[in-house]
Design an enzyme around this catalytic site. Sequence first.
Site, PDB file in Angstrom:
ATOM      1  N   ASP A 191     -15.909   5.944   6.901  1.00 24.06           N
ATOM      2  CA  ASP A 191     -14.585   6.166   7.150  1.00 24.06           C
ATOM      3  C   ASP A 191     -13.853   6.902   6.283  1.00 24.06           C
ATOM      4  O   ASP A 191     -14.556   7.402   5.358  1.00 24.06           O
ATOM      5  CB  ASP A 191     -13.804   4.639   7.290  1.00 24.06           C
ATOM      6  CG  ASP A 191     -12.602   4.624   8.047  1.00 24.06           C
ATOM      7  OD1 ASP A 191     -12.000   5.622   8.423  1.00 24.06           O
ATOM      8  OD2 ASP A 191     -12.270   3.541   8.703  1.00 24.06           O
TER       9      ASP A 191
HETATM   10  C1  NOJ Z   1      -9.444   5.395   9.298  1.00 27.30           C
HETATM   11  C2  NOJ Z   1      -9.405   4.480  10.488  1.00 27.30           C
HETATM   12  O1  NOJ Z   1     -10.001   3.097   9.752  1.00 27.30           O
HETATM   13  C3  NOJ Z   1     -10.552   4.964  11.542  1.00 27.30           C
HETATM   14  O2  NOJ Z   1     -10.534   3.980  12.436  1.00 27.30           O
HETATM   15  C4  NOJ Z   1      -9.954   6.374  11.997  1.00 27.30           C
HETATM   16  O3  NOJ Z   1     -10.920   6.564  12.867  1.00 27.30           O
HETATM   17  C5  NOJ Z   1     -10.208   7.175  10.641  1.00 27.30           C
HETATM   18  N1  NOJ Z   1      -9.092   6.733   9.728  1.00 27.30           N
HETATM   19  C6  NOJ Z   1      -9.856   8.655  10.935  1.00 27.30           C
HETATM   20  O4  NOJ Z   1      -8.643   8.815  11.426  1.00 27.30           O
END
Ligand code: NOJ
Length: 745
Positions: free
Chosen positions: A279
């Site tokens: 993430d």
């Molecule tokens: C953080 C989030 O937790 C995740 O779900 C998302 O896909 C990513 N950022 C990218 O934006």
Amino acid sequence: MKQLYFFTIAFFLSLAGFAQTDSIEHKVNALVQKMSLDEKVGQLCLKGTSSRSKGLSDELKDQVRKGLVGAILNLTDTALVLQIQKIAVEESPNHIPLLFGRDVIHGYKTIFPIPLGLAASWDTTLIEKTSEIAANESYSRCINWTFAPMVDICRDPRWGRIAESPGEDPYLASIFAKAYINGFQGNNLAEPGRILACAKHFAAYGAAEGGRDYNTVSISQNTLRNIYLKPFKSSVDAGAATFMTSFNDLNGIPASGNTFLLKDVLRTEWKFRGFVVSDWNSVTEMIPHGYCTDEKDAALKAASAGLDMEMTSQAYAHHLKTLIAENKITIAELDEMVKNILRIKFRAGIFENPYFEGREKFALLDPASLALAKSAAIKSFVLLKNEKNILPLTVQKKIAVIGPLANAPKEQLGTWIFDGNKNDSQTPLTALRNMYGTENINYVSGLTYSRDESQAIFDQAYKAAKKSEVVLFFAGEEAILSGEAHSRADIRLPGAQEELIKRLYKAGKPIVLIIMAGRPIVIEHLLPYISAVVMAWHPGTMAGPALADVLSGKENFSGKLPVTWPKTVGQIPIYYNHTNTGRPADSTSFVGIKDIPIEAWQSSLGNTSHYLDAGYTPQYPFGYGLSYTRFTYAKTTIEKNTLTKVDSLIVTTTVTNTGNRIGTETVQLYVQDVTASLVRPVRELKAFAQVELKAGETKTVRFAIAVSELGFYNNEGIYLIEPGTFNLWVSANAADGFKQSFEVK
Ligand code: NOJ
């Protein structure tokens, strides 16, 4: 003869499948051999541009030119995507095209209900169709990878990300995961209009302590496997191309450095063949977690655990080469990570079609897509209360439309809307004016946004109520109050919405509460003021026409809750598939706080597991939802009451529509393993069926469930099907139905 024909076709198809896999492996191996160390590390880097940024920096172009980038996220200008792709394809050393990722969570331009709302439809075909449209629209805008579906089970509505989740049930979440992935990826990832799916967040992110985002997760292996991992396993089986790790630590080890999750479970047990992305910065966040000393240590721990691609932070870019030189990571390990990514790039066909050919045939906001968005919204709505059948509004001529969400085009779209545009939204106010005539709608917002505390326009709202026959109060949360990092400790209606409802009540007109929110909202104390309650979630672009159709009775309600609805925040976590204590709560022994005499003698009162002040039942159980018609269930027949582990449980029930209009019922089958070597949930959903019934019509519903589906994982991760008695209910929700039983030998 016919059989032989099918057998022959199936044989050649599977040969073709093997041949394709073989040729991809061949291409992957050949390519990796040609790549420099820098280029290999480059494939593992997902570079972020901010979701609002415009333009391409010279630095990024230069890195792509040198082969130092594997994928880019949040680049939305198609001309820039094609420009940078051209640099990758034509100028980088081995001409490897890039992936372009984006959070397309419940639609790109055509916005469907938030995932929790889609889950309330219990309609897998619908979910598949919505994600196919989301894929087509994204592809048309040069996106080939979505960070969806989010398949985190959530038992805590304080957590803002419950809005993105499929709810609390592992069975439901598992079949929805498959539907989303099929919709995004189709049968052939390389087909124009299809995009890579990403099952996230691996794993157990939804179990964050206290519903606080990014928080600690401490759960047993049996809870992990029986509840939280199930939709991820289903995602692997459905062919998800990618997985994303979660922010949380799991029993002390952050997911992005968790060998147990990424290697033991995902690769070894489940045989996942896609790639795993972190993430946003979750690799370097292992430092503040207290699991890594510095960026280099974070790179080492993530790579050793089996994390293939790093999102936005640059621990791999900065340190992998040194770690290889120091023999802490081997070339073979690095090659494995690179191959995982290249394999997916080949499967996605981007070497042959890097410039999104065929994209012009997918229109944004196509009329058919909007029609689907409307029907998805209708199917997501849950009717929670309908006193004296105040709904549908068939006799009322003058309608007051009040509340901060009645005409809030941005807010009705919900969380994770990067590309949805509020100008495309059709609001309830406009739709109701169209349906009933502007002259019959008395509109006053009452509050300008959901958190508004000002009572400045309460009088006007009161007057509008006074001169109408019914009040439609559009309440809820703005989109930004749920989603990532938007947890709430108090999940009642924010701002002065409760005060406004109480004021309107004094006008003496029935109030219909329509809630648009990213989570269940605590309304127990408001129910005395309200005749009907509709949970509309955040319904998306077509919220207005969809709501007008159900409120007017043109369409019926069929949604059922995918989460338990609490009476008060103090009951959380509250979920239907809990295990029993030695002192299960029940109505015969429950003693409420008001029943305790003054200076009562020290005793354990009702002796059961409950709250004195909130009891033990929720406001509305999982699976609950009313309709404009009624359904009656006949007694269930179990075909064979004693089964072996290789048998199937065959159950039939007849359901009759005893009301006076057509409706769809979701018939739910729950099972309880009464005594086992680990305590098992009081009920578990094992199957469901949706039946549409005309007034007076009866249909037979038949379920066939393999006994092997009734087992569970123990704390050593071993799957067991234990002999003994099982209870069974076929019912309209998780708190309903007649108990029957059968034996497994
Ligand atoms: C953080 C989030 O937790 C995740 O779900 C998302 O896909 C990513 N950022 C990218 O934006």
